[in-house]
Write a protein that holds these residues in place. Structure first.
Motif, PDB file in Angstrom:
ATOM      1  N   ALA A 185      -8.835  36.213  -3.489  1.00  0.00           N
ATOM      2  CA  ALA A 185     -10.187  36.636  -3.844  1.00  0.00           C
ATOM      3  C   ALA A 185     -10.440  36.392  -5.328  1.00  0.00           C
ATOM      4  CB  ALA A 185     -10.387  38.111  -3.521  1.00  0.00           C
ATOM      5  N   GLU A 186     -11.655  35.943  -5.629  1.00  0.00           N
ATOM      6  CA  GLU A 186     -12.106  35.862  -7.010  1.00  0.00           C
ATOM      7  C   GLU A 186     -12.843  37.158  -7.354  1.00  0.00           C
ATOM      8  OE1 GLU A 186     -14.549  32.443  -7.301  1.00  0.00           O
ATOM      9  OE2 GLU A 186     -12.933  31.018  -6.935  1.00  0.00           O
ATOM     10  N   TYR A 187     -12.646  37.625  -8.573  1.00  0.00           N
ATOM     11  CA  TYR A 187     -13.397  38.802  -9.002  1.00  0.00           C
ATOM     12  C   TYR A 187     -13.753  38.643 -10.479  1.00  0.00           C
ATOM     13  CZ  TYR A 187      -9.270  40.736 -11.388  1.00  0.00           C
ATOM     14  OH  TYR A 187      -8.204  40.925 -12.234  1.00  0.00           O
ATOM     15  N   TYR A 188     -14.694  39.477 -10.913  1.00  0.00           N
ATOM     16  CA  TYR A 188     -15.225  39.355 -12.267  1.00  0.00           C
ATOM     17  C   TYR A 188     -14.665  40.460 -13.144  1.00  0.00           C
ATOM     18  CZ  TYR A 188     -18.493  36.117 -10.149  1.00  0.00           C
ATOM     19  OH  TYR A 188     -19.044  35.049  -9.476  1.00  0.00           O
ATOM     20  N   ALA A 189     -14.124  40.043 -14.298  1.00  0.00           N
ATOM     21  CA  ALA A 189     -13.687  40.963 -15.337  1.00  0.00           C
ATOM     22  C   ALA A 189     -14.584  40.687 -16.544  1.00  0.00           C
ATOM     23  CB  ALA A 189     -12.219  40.756 -15.680  1.00  0.00           C
ATOM     24  N   GLY A 190     -15.695  41.397 -16.631  1.00  0.00           N
ATOM     25  CA  GLY A 190     -16.715  41.031 -17.602  1.00  0.00           C
ATOM     26  C   GLY A 190     -17.332  39.708 -17.189  1.00  0.00           C
ATOM     27  N   ASP A 191     -17.328  38.738 -18.095  1.00  0.00           N
ATOM     28  CA  ASP A 191     -17.847  37.408 -17.774  1.00  0.00           C
ATOM     29  C   ASP A 191     -16.774  36.472 -17.247  1.00  0.00           C
ATOM     30  OD1 ASP A 191     -20.400  38.134 -18.598  1.00  0.00           O
ATOM     31  OD2 ASP A 191     -20.045  37.522 -20.679  1.00  0.00           O
ATOM     32  N   ASP A 192     -15.529  36.925 -17.222  1.00  0.00           N
ATOM     33  CA  ASP A 192     -14.427  36.071 -16.788  1.00  0.00           C
ATOM     34  C   ASP A 192     -14.205  36.203 -15.285  1.00  0.00           C
ATOM     35  OD1 ASP A 192     -13.948  35.295 -19.437  1.00  0.00           O
ATOM     36  OD2 ASP A 192     -12.630  37.021 -19.789  1.00  0.00           O
ATOM     37  N   VAL A 193     -13.885  35.055 -14.656  1.00  0.00           N
ATOM     38  CA  VAL A 193     -13.546  35.047 -13.236  1.00  0.00           C
ATOM     39  C   VAL A 193     -12.021  35.004 -13.111  1.00  0.00           C
ATOM     40  CG1 VAL A 193     -13.822  33.877 -11.028  1.00  0.00           C
ATOM     41  CG2 VAL A 193     -15.681  33.833 -12.693  1.00  0.00           C
ATOM     42  N   ARG A 194     -11.479  35.902 -12.323  1.00  0.00           N
ATOM     43  CA  ARG A 194     -10.034  35.958 -12.125  1.00  0.00           C
ATOM     44  C   ARG A 194      -9.696  35.887 -10.636  1.00  0.00           C
ATOM     45  NH1 ARG A 194      -7.820  40.388 -16.613  1.00  0.00           N
ATOM     46  NH2 ARG A 194      -8.600  39.247 -18.429  1.00  0.00           N
ATOM     47  N   THR A 195      -8.428  35.668 -10.361  1.00  0.00           N
ATOM     48  CA  THR A 195      -7.967  35.517  -8.977  1.00  0.00           C
ATOM     49  C   THR A 195      -6.931  36.580  -8.658  1.00  0.00           C
ATOM     50  OG1 THR A 195      -8.353  33.133  -8.999  1.00  0.00           O
ATOM     51  CG2 THR A 195      -6.837  33.970  -7.336  1.00  0.00           C
ATOM     52  N   GLN A 196      -7.064  37.166  -7.491  1.00  0.00           N
ATOM     53  CA  GLN A 196      -6.104  38.152  -7.016  1.00  0.00           C
ATOM     54  C   GLN A 196      -5.731  37.842  -5.569  1.00  0.00           C
ATOM     55  OE1 GLN A 196      -4.687  41.155  -8.659  1.00  0.00           O
ATOM     56  NE2 GLN A 196      -3.368  40.593  -6.961  1.00  0.00           N
ATOM     57  N   ILE A 197      -4.434  37.901  -5.265  1.00  0.00           N
ATOM     58  CA  ILE A 197      -3.958  37.734  -3.895  1.00  0.00           C
ATOM     59  C   ILE A 197      -3.716  39.117  -3.297  1.00  0.00           C
ATOM     60  CG2 ILE A 197      -2.102  36.829  -2.446  1.00  0.00           C
ATOM     61  CD1 ILE A 197      -1.728  34.621  -4.454  1.00  0.00           C
ATOM     62  N   TYR A 198      -4.070  39.241  -2.021  1.00  0.00           N
ATOM     63  CA  TYR A 198      -3.853  40.491  -1.298  1.00  0.00           C
ATOM     64  C   TYR A 198      -2.983  40.226  -0.074  1.00  0.00           C
ATOM     65  CZ  TYR A 198      -7.591  42.394  -4.201  1.00  0.00           C
ATOM     66  OH  TYR A 198      -8.349  42.791  -5.266  1.00  0.00           O
ATOM     67  N   SER A 199      -2.097  41.163   0.215  1.00  0.00           N
ATOM     68  CA  SER A 199      -1.215  41.049   1.366  1.00  0.00           C
ATOM     69  C   SER A 199      -1.986  41.367   2.642  1.00  0.00           C
ATOM     70  CB  SER A 199      -0.034  42.004   1.216  1.00  0.00           C
ATOM     71  OG  SER A 199      -0.487  43.349   1.332  1.00  0.00           O
ATOM     72  N   LYS A 200      -1.283  41.269   3.781  1.00  0.00           N
ATOM     73  CA  LYS A 200      -1.917  41.565   5.070  1.00  0.00           C
ATOM     74  C   LYS A 200      -2.345  43.026   5.161  1.00  0.00           C
ATOM     75  CE  LYS A 200       1.491  40.172   7.446  1.00  0.00           C
ATOM     76  NZ  LYS A 200       2.367  39.922   8.622  1.00  0.00           N
ATOM     77  N   SER A 201      -1.705  43.890   4.381  1.00  0.00           N
ATOM     78  CA  SER A 201      -2.124  45.294   4.346  1.00  0.00           C
ATOM     79  C   SER A 201      -3.117  45.537   3.216  1.00  0.00           C
ATOM     80  CB  SER A 201      -0.902  46.196   4.182  1.00  0.00           C
ATOM     81  OG  SER A 201      -0.178  45.868   3.006  1.00  0.00           O
ATOM     82  N   PHE A 202      -3.624  44.447   2.613  1.00  0.00           N
ATOM     83  CA  PHE A 202      -4.680  44.480   1.606  1.00  0.00           C
ATOM     84  C   PHE A 202      -4.230  45.141   0.305  1.00  0.00           C
ATOM     85  CE2 PHE A 202      -6.625  44.752   5.856  1.00  0.00           C
ATOM     86  CZ  PHE A 202      -7.195  43.486   5.890  1.00  0.00           C
TER      87      PHE A 202
END
Length: 866
Positions: free
Chosen positions: A770-787
């Protein structure tokens, strides 16, 4: 000190074997816990001590997150996260080698000179890691011999098989995590040279364990569903131990079946034991081994030799012990393989024998010193608030903390991915069906049981061949790259010499060599490119705007020459690729046309009466998750929603109507995935999510009353094999969503991503990226099957390239040059920085190559072995 003893160590993926050669030539394997085969496993205790072998496996039951069963598979990652600490891979190797050294000293009174083995395909950087680890473990400078060369010397010396000068010998090294195949030639001086090598980095004994666990799981699910639920998705330390015990039981049963026809399997918490038979093992193994036979045939084909020309086919590695391995190789190649009762031992002893011949070895590497800026507290870890490093019975090493002060969740270990993966019921059904219909299910069961391997990245991005200069001076028009398999197509525009406008250039390159295959200069003078490009193994097609907003042409090129095969005028701009076919529509508002790679029409159809097409898309398939860099683009069916809310399903190739039904309204959102149609129906204070079968459009589920206020759903997309994500736009923002995850197996909303302001979301194998916003910056986070979040968030955005990894690169669909970094991302959250400040116009990636238009020309880069 005697100088004529020799220690030979084969540090394998799953097991380590060591042999001492006596001055008179006698050999003796070292014993570890009474066995010549020691698990190549490490466990880090809270005090900072690394334990190895069976001790590590026993300790793993107390804290699985501190355990790594297969550190050799993590060599490209450079570090391993054990608990809350990052341990260098070389330190894990050093712990194993220290255990071997102590056993050698107990046997002969001192640590002899040593030779180590490594795969034939290992780079100098990887071999240097072995040199470094040996130095850390107290060895004098070691020599390194490749595993197939070592096996060949054992084959000729210990087994007394004759291999004459110029004769080829095939070595089939089947270990716990990988399959390595090499064809060697005997040289006049008695040494061996590798003619060709290959293998399957995603096939080993662990894969057979996974298939057997899936098979056992089907029985447990039927008899004791609650027990299987706990084993499949453990939530505590006791359930994790039970899952590990089940895998150990299955592995032991598999090994027993190499000696007997039936083996018991004790399932934790079940009163009655289950049984596996040799027949079940053989039938379940056959689809996996079919890949191994095919790869052996391919590697042999690279040498230009035929199977009957081989002096022998030598099977080594613990997984070669399964009788079905030799049987299928015999069937596929027509020659009888040679396999020993303990196939783990020949490589270690063969490496020692090779030193008496002219076999090439890697010279000792200089031992690196710690960087001068590292102080003693930094080396011990005490400056970071860690427990002091204390001596123990195993190797004690300097450590550093992984992650930030919030101690992010521990990613799953590479060797335990199968244990964590929930295999969907439909795929287990395919695996069970394979017992009866093996031939028909070969490809399906393999994909089902092991589609999401995390493959290692290289240490750095490497140029493949030289840059091929572009034709003319590029302008600020189009830069596009499309890669598929071993070839790529690159599109770019230049200003025409006669000032008539832009000229489009198309070229193809070989991804393996970087060579230019063809360059179709000045293909179509003119302007109005609308940016739709479709490339597959057979198809090259793109569109041109003939009359602004009204008329378009679709141009089909020949893959071999770049010449125009056909030009199709059309009044539809939209198109999509379905396998090797191009679907164009809606033509005239209510029709579709389908063309093959030659631009010849294969089917067409239109909606009934006065209806027009309001929405349409292809029915997606999970194959695209495992192979995102070369997607199939649908299962061969197309969904169209008419202007009066009637849903139609069409077969693309034939044009026949599969189903039609009035479902909802045209204003609702429709998405077809994995045999199901999802419809988000807007309500006053939220929406309903209705689910229909694509086969007949009958309703199979409905989640009603999803509360979202006055915010209507704005996106539906796939986020897993059985998962779709529905996105609700955040008020007053563009491209910012809250996501809800629907699981078709559970038939309910199983999670909400609403703790951050999220951008786009997509599957990375069986995890979510998933991409998410930290202020104006776009970052990426991976989530497991249990989220649960996996590892740290990353300050880049990535594209999936296979079922286990993703890649970030600069210049993604930009005009003009872009400068940025190339970074690999594993499904476990590990980050591999491959190149900094790469300047490009545009790029596209396969699972092994990054192909770019650069100011210097078209350039192919490699970031992992093929």
């Amino acid at each position: 000190m005697p100088a004529d003893y020799l220690l030979s160590v084969d540090l394998g993926t799953s097991h380590t074997v060591a042999v001492v050669v006596w001055p008179d030539g006698r050999t003796r394997p070292l014993l570890f816990d009474g066995s010549p085969v020691m698990p190549s496993a490490v466990f880090l205790d809270p005090a900072g001590t690394l334990h190895t072998g069976k001790d590590a496996e026993r300790l793993a039951l107390t804290a699985p997150e501190r355990f790594e069963p297969n550190p050799k598979q993590r060599i490209s990652d450079r570090t391993i996260l054990l608990g809350d600490r990052e341990v260098p891979v070389t330190a894990a190797f050093a712990a194993i080698l220290s255990r071997v050294a102590r056993a050698a000293i107990e046997s002969v009174g001192h640590l002899p000179n040593a030779v180590l083995t490594c795969p034939a395909a290992w780079s100098e950087q990887r071999r240097a890691a072995l040199h470094d680890a040996a130095a850390q473990a107290g060895y004098r400078p070691v020599k390194i011999i490749t595993e197939p060369v070592a096996a060949a010397h054992y084959y000729t010396s210990r087994l007394s098989h004759q291999v004459g000068p110029g004769q080829p010998l095939a070595v089939f090294d089947f270990g716990g995590g990988t399959l390595d195949i090499a064809v060697l030639e005997r040289r006049p001086d008695g040494s061996f040279g590798v003619l060709a090598d290959g293998g399957l980095p995603d096939l080993g004994g662990l894969d057979f364990d996974a298939a057997l666990v899936a098979h056992i799981g089907e029985t447990v699910r039927q008899r004791e569903p609650e027990i299987w639920k706990r084993l499949e998705n453990p939530t505590g330390a006791s359930e994790l131990r039970n899952r590990r015990e089940l895998w150990e039981e299955v592995r032991a049963a598999k090994e027993m079946l190499s000696r007997s026809s039936v083996a018991p399997v004790t399932v934790p918490d079940m009163a009655q034991s289950l049984h596996l038979t040799r027949g079940e093992l053989d039938q379940i193994s056959r689809p996996l081994l079919a890949r191994a036979v095919g790869e052996t045939q391919r590697v042999l084909g690279l040498t230009g030799r035929r199977p009957e020309q081989l002096a022998g086919l030598f099977l080594v590695g613990g997984s070669s012990r399964m009788p079905m391995v030799a049987k299928m190789l015999h069937e596929g190649l027509g020659i009888a393989p040679t396999v020993l009762e303990q196939p783990e031992l020949p490589v270690s002893e063969g490496a020692a024998l090779a030193l008496t011949s002219a076999a090439p070895v890697t010279p000792p590497a200089p031992v690196p010193s710690p960087p001068a800026h590292l102080t003693a507290p930094q080396l011990t870890g005490q400056s970071r608030g860690l427990p002091p490093v204390t001596p123990g019975s195993d190797q004690t090493i300097p450590l550093r903390r992984g992650g930030d002060d919030q101690s992010p969740p521990v990613p799953p270990r590479r060797g335990t991915e199968y244990k964590a993966r929930r295999i969907p019921p439909k795929w287990i059904a395919i695996g069970v069906a394979a017992v009866v219909l093996v031939a028909a299910a070969t490809v399906g069961i393999w994909w089902a049981l092991n589609p999401y391997k995390q493959r290692p990245f290289a240490e750095e991005l490497r140029e493949v061949g030289a840059a091929e200069p572009l034709s003319g001076e590029v302008d600020d028009g189009i830069y596009e790259v499309r890669s598929v398999g071993d070839r790529s197509v690159l599109f770019y525009t230049t200003s025409s010499t006669d000032e008539s406008g832009q000229e489009l250039h198309v070229r193809a390159v070989d991804n393996r060599s970087g060579e230019l295959l063809w360059d179709a200069e000045q293909v179509l003078p003119g302007d109005g490119w609308n940016g739709t490009y479709f490339v597959s193994e057979e198809l090259i097609a793109f569109s041109q705007e003939v009359q602004s907003g009204e008329e378009y042409s679709f141009i089909f090129l020949d893959w071999e020459t770049g010449e125009v095969r056909n030009t199709i005028p059309s009044w539809a701009r939209d198109a999509a690729r379905s396998g090797e076919l191009l679907v164009v529509g809606p033509v005239g508002g209510n029709a579709f046309e389908v063309y093959d790679a030659d631009g010849e029409q294969v089917s067409s159809w239109e909606l009934e009466g006065e209806e027009t097409v309001a929405q349409w898309n292809l029915v997606g398939t999970p194959d695209d998750i495992a192979n995102p860099s070369a997607p199939a683009n649908g299962d061969g069916r197309l969904l169209a929603v008419s202007s009066i809310g009637v849903a139609y399903v069409f077969d693309v190739e034939s044009g026949e109507t599969v189903a039609s039904e009035e479902i909802e309204t045209v204003d609702d959102m429709y998405y077809a995935w994995n045999g199901l149609l999802y419809v988000a129906v807007d309500k006053e204070t939220g929406y309903d999510l209705n689910v229909y079968s694509v086969e007949d459009l009958s309703e199979v589920d409905s989640v009603r009353g999803i509360e979202s206020g006055e915010v209507a759903p704005a996106a539906i997309t796939v986020c897993g094999e059985t998962l779709v994500c529905v996105g609700e736009l955040v008020e007053d923002q563009t491209g910012v969503y809250h996501w809800r995850v629907y699981d078709a197996d559970a038939e309910e909303i199983v999670h909400e991503f609403d703790d951050r302001e999220y951008g786009w979301i997509e599957p990375l194998g069986d995890r979510i990226m998933a991409e998410y916003y930290a202020g104006d910056d776009v970052r990426t986070q991976i989530y497991s099957k249990s989220f649960k979040s996996v590892n740290n968030s990353l300050e880049e955005t990535f594209d999936p390239i296979d079922g286990g990894s993703a890649l970030a690169w600069p210049g993604r669909s930009t005009f003009g040059t872009a400068v940025g970094n190339v970074i690999g991302l594993g499904r476990d959250g590990t980050r591999a920085e491959l190149r900094t400040e790469l300047e490009v116009l545009a790029c596209d990636a396969t699972d092994t190559r990054l192909v770019c238009l650069t100011p210097a020309g078209s350039q192919v880069y490699s970031f992992r072995d093929e």
